[in-house]
Design an enzyme around this catalytic site. Structure first.
Site, PDB file in Angstrom:
ATOM      1  N   SER A 258       0.837  -1.186  -0.046  1.00  0.00           N
ATOM      2  CA  SER A 258       0.430   0.095  -0.148  1.00  0.00           C
ATOM      3  C   SER A 258       0.924   1.357  -0.092  1.00  0.00           C
ATOM      4  O   SER A 258       2.041   0.623   0.334  1.00  0.00           O
ATOM      5  CB  SER A 258      -0.790  -0.220   1.462  1.00  0.00           C
ATOM      6  OG  SER A 258      -1.410   1.160   1.334  1.00  0.00           O
ATOM      7  N   LYS A 259       0.275   2.533  -0.366  1.00  0.00           N
ATOM      8  CA  LYS A 259       0.492   3.478  -0.062  1.00  0.00           C
ATOM      9  C   LYS A 259       0.596   4.236   0.651  1.00  0.00           C
ATOM     10  O   LYS A 259       0.814   5.044   1.134  1.00  0.00           O
ATOM     11  CB  LYS A 259       0.231   4.687  -1.446  1.00  0.00           C
ATOM     12  CG  LYS A 259       1.381   3.721  -3.186  1.00  0.00           C
ATOM     13  CD  LYS A 259       2.602   4.430  -3.126  1.00  0.00           C
ATOM     14  CE  LYS A 259       2.700   4.346  -4.088  1.00  0.00           C
ATOM     15  NZ  LYS A 259       4.673   4.109  -4.310  1.00  0.00           N
ATOM     16  N   ARG A 260      -0.470   3.854   1.543  1.00  0.00           N
ATOM     17  CA  ARG A 260      -1.110   4.283   2.029  1.00  0.00           C
ATOM     18  C   ARG A 260      -0.964   3.723   3.344  1.00  0.00           C
ATOM     19  O   ARG A 260      -1.004   2.552   4.970  1.00  0.00           O
ATOM     20  CB  ARG A 260      -2.451   4.711   2.338  1.00  0.00           C
ATOM     21  CG  ARG A 260      -3.079   6.093   1.832  1.00  0.00           C
ATOM     22  CD  ARG A 260      -3.069   6.813   1.718  1.00  0.00           C
ATOM     23  NE  ARG A 260      -3.424   8.247   0.824  1.00  0.00           N
ATOM     24  CZ  ARG A 260      -4.696   8.902  -0.298  1.00  0.00           C
ATOM     25  NH1 ARG A 260      -5.017   7.785   0.225  1.00  0.00           N
ATOM     26  NH2 ARG A 260      -4.245   9.236  -0.754  1.00  0.00           N
ATOM     27  N   MET A 273       5.274   4.610   5.673  1.00  0.00           N
ATOM     28  CA  MET A 273       7.012   5.027   4.783  1.00  0.00           C
ATOM     29  C   MET A 273       7.456   5.448   5.756  1.00  0.00           C
ATOM     30  O   MET A 273       6.862   4.677   7.097  1.00  0.00           O
ATOM     31  CB  MET A 273       5.755   7.302   5.191  1.00  0.00           C
ATOM     32  CG  MET A 273       4.634   6.876   3.797  1.00  0.00           C
ATOM     33  SD  MET A 273       4.820   7.134   2.342  1.00  0.00           S
ATOM     34  CE  MET A 273       3.009   7.071   1.732  1.00  0.00           C
TER      35      MET A 273
END
Ligand code: GLU
Length: 506
Positions: A258-260, A273
């Protein structure tokens, strides 16, 4: 010279448009390891030519993340280097000159198609269910015609003349040879009408000027690579070696990581992140290890690698061409192992910011709080999975008062309020008069008290534990009392007794 025999110079070239993702960190790590393994240079270049999406905060976050991971760079922002500047927006003039040089040499052309024409073209292509792309309308304008229109002030972009037939073979160190039909490739834009380069132009020009030997990047860039090869050929420049890293999959193995950040219904957080991993209490040592192991393996069983071992053992040949799934479970396990490898002072220093963030310790840390932390750390070293766990597990050492959200937990098993109160009062008297306050003395005194009262040890120890920690789970009782100190132990016993009195009244 063959690319593989050139001095090793590798780079990461992030576009700072958002916080630095674990995927970007893995690309950085593999480049860094490759450079360190070969005694080469690791370069950071900021690809900020997309000014609309550029974010200064994202650039700072990227550099912070690299520093936190310990991936120091030999050339790049802040440190400079022989090919400065390492920020592409400051190099636009160089890119412009190179684009015009390709027009001069006949490898590129000025395209005057208006955005309206291009939009109409796309609409029509979609309607006819054709591939959407530029139709090379301006490719055959004579140099003189191009010149006349440009002089007349018509806006233009510069496009690369891609070969119209044949195939392009991309040699890739991880994926082998990847073939592309040239007829399906577009005449990509190199220079935009605002005079800024596109990613493709700036990336190739700078890789060449910065003498990059190996381009190691995410494999979302594979489709662009034939165009990059065409540019190298047009410029007459030597090719770097290419190695496209497979994507990282989500833990289930289904789809991209996922990017989130994911927060599940039970409050569990799955960071993505780099800074989120950091705030969640993961150690850079563990992050490096898990990122190395997500896509690369040394043998079929070794999971733990020190930084030095990774440098010695890393090779591109052992990077798997199939995508690997990210494992949060494995990361958590590794994190516990690295936590236990830290000396007490070091671990205390790393836990401190989390206690401060939670408001449990002041910033700057007062000497008494630091001394308390040093007493507490050995009790929790074996119990922490993340640094942040310290706030939840050991918070009661750092608060003044203590509360009992579940007063019933103060009662000894099978004992009523009055009996438990009597027991705790005895405990208070014994602890007041003990000659010293060590774990051995405490254990002796409390065991004999339990025997005198005719209670099982647990019936006495649990009320004490809850009285001083507010919880039913803690490290060893005697060590906990020692770390808390006599004065605070007695004070908390007093509070618990008062609480039992209140319970007895109702
Ligand atoms: N700016 C590109 C990115 O953000 C760099 C790709 C490359 O390494 O060539 O991923």
């Amino acid at each position: 010279m063959n690319a593989e025999r050139r001095p090793v110079r590798v780079r990461i070239a992030p576009s700072p448009t958002g916080p630095f993702h674990a995927g970007g960190a893995r690309t950085a790590l593999y480049n860094w390891l490759f450079a360190r393994h070969h005694g080469g240079n690791f370069i950071v270049r900021v690809e900020d030519t997309d000014r609309k999406r550029y974010s200064r905060a994202a650039e700072a976050d990227m550099l912070d993340s690299l520093r936190w991971l310990g991936l120091e760079w030999d050339e790049g922002p802040e440190v400079g280097g022989p090919y400065s500047p390492y920020v592409q927006s400051l190099r636009a003039e160089i890119h412009r000159e190179q684009a015009h040089a390709l027009v001069e040499s006949g490898h590129a052309y000025k395209c005057f198609c208006t955005p309206e024409r291009l939009e109409a073209l796309r609409r029509e292509q979609r309607l006819r269910k054709q591939n959407v792309g530029y139709d090379r309308h301006c490719r055959d304008l004579s140099p003189r015609e191009q010149e006349t229109r440009a002089r007349a002030g018509l806006p233009y972009v510069i496009r690369l003349k891609m070969p119209l037939e044949g195939t392009t073979v991309v040699p890739d160190l991880i994926r082998g040879e990847i073939m592309f039909e040239n007829a399906r490739l577009e005449d990509a834009v190199l220079l935009k009408s605002d005079g800024f380069p596109t990613y493709h132009l700036a990336n190739i020009v700078d890789d060449h000027l910065m003498k990059i030997s190996h381009v190691m990047r995410g494999d979302e860039w594979v489709p662009s690579t034939p165009m990059h090869l065409a540019m190298y050929a047009a410029f007459g420049w030597e090719l770097p070696a290419f190695a496209h890293l497979p994507i990282i999959l989500s833990p289930s193995g289904k789809g991209k990581m996922s990017k989130r950040k994911i927060v599940t219904a039970d409050g569990k957080e799955y960071p993505v992140m780099v800074r989120e991993f950091r705030h969640a209490g993961y150690l850079p040592e563990a992050m490096i290890n898990i990122l190395a192991r997500t896509g690369w393996s040394y043998d079929d069983h070794t999971e733990l690698f020190s930084r030095q071992e990774l440098i010695e053992r890393f090779s591109l040949e052992a990077v798997n061409s199939a995508p690997a799934a990210f494992s949060y479970d494995k990361l958590l396990w590794m994190n516990g192992i690295y936590i236990r490898q830290l000396g007490p002072e070091e671990l205390a220093g790393r836990c401190l910011p989390f206690l401060q963030e939670a408001g449990l310790v002041a910033d700057p840390c007062p000497p008494e709080a630091w001394a308390q932390l040093l007493r507490v750390i050995p009790l929790f070293r074996e119990r922490l999975h993340t640094l942040k766990d310290i706030t939840e597990q050991a918070g009661y050492f750092f608060v003044q008062g203590i509360t009992y959200p579940e007063p019933q937990a103060l009662l000894g098993k099978g004992l009523d309020t009055a009996t438990t109160r009597l027991g705790l009062d005895q405990v208070r008297q014994r602890l007041t008069s003990l000659p010293d306050f060590t774990a051995t003395t405490l254990e002796g005194a409390l065991r004999s008290l339990a025997a005198e009262l005719g209670w099982k040890t647990g019936q006495l120890f649990m009320p004490i534990r809850v009285a001083v920690t507010g919880r039913t789970i803690s490290p060893g009782l005697f060590e906990t009392l020692v770390a808390l100190g006599r004065e605070r132990t007695l004070e908390r016993l007093g509070r618990a007794i008062a609480e039992l009195d209140r319970m007895g009244e109702v």
